[in-house]
Design a protein around this motif. Structure first.
Motif, mmCIF file in Angstrom:
data_model
loop_
_atom_site.group_PDB
_atom_site.id
_atom_site.type_symbol
_atom_site.label_atom_id
_atom_site.label_comp_id
_atom_site.label_asym_id
_atom_site.label_seq_id
_atom_site.Cartn_x
_atom_site.Cartn_y
_atom_site.Cartn_z
ATOM 1 N N TYR A 464 -8.432 -0.854 0.429
ATOM 2 C CA TYR A 464 -8.390 -2.036 1.288
ATOM 3 C C TYR A 464 -7.085 -2.136 2.078
ATOM 4 C CZ TYR A 464 -12.342 -3.579 -1.557
ATOM 5 O OH TYR A 464 -13.554 -3.662 -2.191
ATOM 6 N N PHE A 465 -6.100 -1.308 1.721
ATOM 7 C CA PHE A 465 -4.818 -1.380 2.415
ATOM 8 C C PHE A 465 -4.984 -0.783 3.812
ATOM 9 C CE2 PHE A 465 -2.607 -0.756 -1.976
ATOM 10 C CZ PHE A 465 -3.085 -2.001 -2.359
ATOM 11 N N GLY A 466 -4.372 -1.399 4.785
ATOM 12 C CA GLY A 466 -4.470 -0.902 6.151
ATOM 13 C C GLY A 466 -3.332 -1.425 6.984
ATOM 14 N N SER A 467 -3.636 -1.736 8.225
ATOM 15 C CA SER A 467 -2.620 -2.250 9.145
ATOM 16 C C SER A 467 -2.065 -3.572 8.628
ATOM 17 C CB SER A 467 -3.232 -2.433 10.533
ATOM 18 O OG SER A 467 -2.332 -3.130 11.367
ATOM 19 N N SER A 468 -0.761 -3.726 8.767
ATOM 20 C CA SER A 468 -0.120 -4.949 8.293
ATOM 21 C C SER A 468 -0.113 -6.048 9.340
ATOM 22 C CB SER A 468 1.316 -4.640 7.854
ATOM 23 O OG SER A 468 2.070 -4.147 8.955
ATOM 24 N N GLU A 469 -0.574 -5.723 10.562
ATOM 25 C CA GLU A 469 -0.476 -6.685 11.659
ATOM 26 C C GLU A 469 -1.246 -7.974 11.371
ATOM 27 O OE1 GLU A 469 -1.201 -6.094 16.173
ATOM 28 O OE2 GLU A 469 -0.289 -4.231 15.451
ATOM 29 N N HIS A 470 -2.550 -7.833 11.074
ATOM 30 C CA HIS A 470 -3.381 -9.020 10.806
ATOM 31 C C HIS A 470 -2.905 -9.737 9.544
ATOM 32 C CE1 HIS A 470 -7.736 -10.778 10.394
ATOM 33 N NE2 HIS A 470 -6.820 -11.707 10.664
ATOM 34 N N ALA A 471 -2.510 -8.960 8.540
ATOM 35 C CA ALA A 471 -2.023 -9.550 7.289
ATOM 36 C C ALA A 471 -0.771 -10.387 7.534
ATOM 37 C CB ALA A 471 -1.740 -8.449 6.268
ATOM 38 N N LEU A 472 0.142 -9.846 8.333
ATOM 39 C CA LEU A 472 1.384 -10.594 8.624
ATOM 40 C C LEU A 472 1.091 -11.866 9.413
ATOM 41 C CD1 LEU A 472 3.854 -7.678 9.475
ATOM 42 C CD2 LEU A 472 4.083 -9.363 7.638
#
Length: 522
Positions: A464-472
């Motif tokens: 499930y780990f991926g781009s941090s952009e949306h998470a941030l």
């Protein structure tokens, strides 16, 4: 409902192989604001994760009754068995059940056993195992008079166990003895009536359960001490004549049961039978007499006096514990009263920022009532509360909108802290079943601070780990929400727009949710 209902419920659980801490069950029960109602019993069972349901069933629907259940009969819960068209109530046949019951039954569904109960049972088994090894050692250490020793040890242990159960019954505690044995119209038995009846003044001042407990305790202790000096004959010599003193006490007890109370007590009968067997054995089985031995007499005195001091200390501690328990029950009843809680809740800090768009959302997004949980993946107190929170999500997801916010500081120079928040947020974003996020957070709480265990967690959820952009972006919303509402500690809880009162234990939240759902604070 009184102790009869308590006994019926605990026996019903025993029949279903459900073992709980009866003292804690009683504490939760009597601490309930609505005790002794059916709701109090239901909520106390829920506390132990025992799912239960109550139903109202008319007499013309009696064909749908299960094989065994709890029923309200004249204001008391009773265990009912409905097999082969025969109804038994608390172990006794009942032909007039349908004319007495109140058409309300309580049944259990499934059960998740509490770890503390397993631990308590394990400790009890260990203690009895040690006792068995001790007596086996004594028999091997001195094998003389083995038959007489076996009789005294067996009857002494049986007498001690039942004397202790009698003590617990006298002082209102739970016991392992089935209700169908201790209270049966068919057998004409009623232990509670015999123990608690005060028809004779002598029983107002004399506690026969304590006398029995002292007798068997001192007997076992003296047996051990005199076995160690290989002078068990002195022990048998004293009991050959000393046991005759028990005859008037046994006669008094039997007379009281037969002619005064007119009910029998199986526990008392076992105690009397144990002593009678010892009396007969000590006078009919031959053993070698030994002359008076000063060391043996001293040890016998030490054993008796030590047992007396131990019992006095036990009784004192029990009274203090009972007093503290009663105080705690009163405090629990006060603290769990919803009206007091509601008044306290209305005085708490209110949310300034009610924008939940960045929250991790569970349950019914369109529900009128909201429960907001502010946590931190590295918070130890959050870890302790989290099982209660998961239970609430599972139970009330149809009726509540449940929000989760992380108390995160993205400006903090801590790469590990930032990475964990981003990874957990990505699990929420990318998982199809959002429950996986709750499981992942639970798993993280289990490994937090233990670096050697983290690899398994990372491997399990790395997909499930991926781009941090949306998470941030989401985490910035968390940071803004927490800051604008001046949340300074975790775990923090908001019920609609009101902060959960800090005076209450977080675990108490589950007691207030049902009534909270029935009201509207908006």
């Amino acid at each position: 409902m009184t102790r009869k209902s308590f006994t019926a419920v605990t026996n019903y659980l025993d029949d279903h192989k459900i073992h709980i801490d009866q003292d804690e069950f009683e504490l939760q029960l009597e601490g309930h604001p609505d005790f002794p109602s059916l709701l109090a019993f239901s909520d106390a069972l829920n506390f132990f994760n025992i799912e239960n349901y109550s139903f109202r069933i008319d007499n013309d629907e009696k064909d749908i009754l299960p094989e065994d259940f709890l029923a309200l009969i004249e204001g008391e819960l009773a265990v009912v068995n409905n097999k082969e068209h025969t109804i038994t109530v608390n172990g006794s046949p009942s032909e007039d059940f349908f004319s007495k019951w109140e058409n309300i039954i309580l049944i259990i569904d499934n059960y998740e056993e509490q770890p503390r109960t397993k631990s308590k049972l394990k400790n009890g088994s260990v203690n009895w195992g040690i006792a068995a090894l001790l007596f086996l050692f004594l028999f091997a250490y001195d094998s003389s008079h083995l038959t007489l020793k076996l009789i005294f040890v067996a009857t002494g242990l049986i007498g001690f166990i039942f004397a202790y159960e009698a003590y617990k019954k006298t002082h209102g505690k739970g016991t392992f003895i089935p209700v169908g044995v201790c209270r049966s119209d068919y057998l004409n038995t009623d232990c509670d009536l015999v123990f608690n009846s005060k028809k004779w003044k002598i029983f107002n001042k004399v506690d026969l359960s304590e006398i029995s407990l002292l007798f068997f305790t001192s007997q076992l202790v003296c047996f051990i001490l005199l076995s160690l000096i290989k002078n068990i004959e002195f022990f048998f010599e004293i009991y050959r004549y000393g046991l005759f003193a028990f005859i008037p006490i046994a006669s008094l007890s039997l007379f009281y049961q037969i002619f005064v109370v007119k009910k029998y007590c199986p526990v008392c009968m076992v105690i009397i039978a144990s002593v009678c067997i010892q009396l007969v054995a000590a006078n009919l089985i031959f053993f070698t007499d030994k002359k008076m031995d000063g060391n043996a007499a001293a040890l016998f005195f030490i054993g008796c006096f030590g047992s007396l001091m131990a019992l006095v200390n036990f009784r004192t501690k029990n009274r203090i514990a009972q007093k503290n328990e009663n105080t705690l029950k009163r405090n629990l009843k006060f603290r769990r009263n919803y009206q007091f809680f509601k008044n306290n809740l209305s005085l708490q800090k209110r949310l300034i920022n009610e924008d939940f768009s960045s929250a991790f959302v569970f349950g019914n997004e369109n529900a009128d009532q909201t429960l907001t949980f502010v946590t931190n993946p590295f918070c130890k107190h959050c870890k302790e509360f989290y099982p209660v929170f998961l239970k609430l999500v599972k139970k009330y997801s149809d009726e509540l909108r449940i929000n989760i916010f992380f108390d995160v500081d993205l400006s903090r120079d801590d790469l590990d802290n930032r990475t964990v928040h981003i990874n957990l947020t990505n699990i929420y974003i990318n998982s199809e079943n959002k429950i996986e996020f709750l499981e992942a957070l639970n798993g993280w709480y289990e490994v937090q601070g233990y670096s050697e265990n983290k690899n398994g967690w990372y491997q399990k959820y790395s997909k499930y780990f991926g781009s941090s952009e949306h998470a941030l972006e989401l985490l910035r919303g968390h940071e803004k929400w927490v800051s604008s509402n001046s949340v300074h500690f975790t775990p923090n809880i908001f019920m609609n727009d009101s902060e959960y009162p800090i005076q209450y234990e977080r675990a108490d939240l589950e007691f207030f949710i049902p009534e909270f759902l029935s009201e509207n604070y908006n």
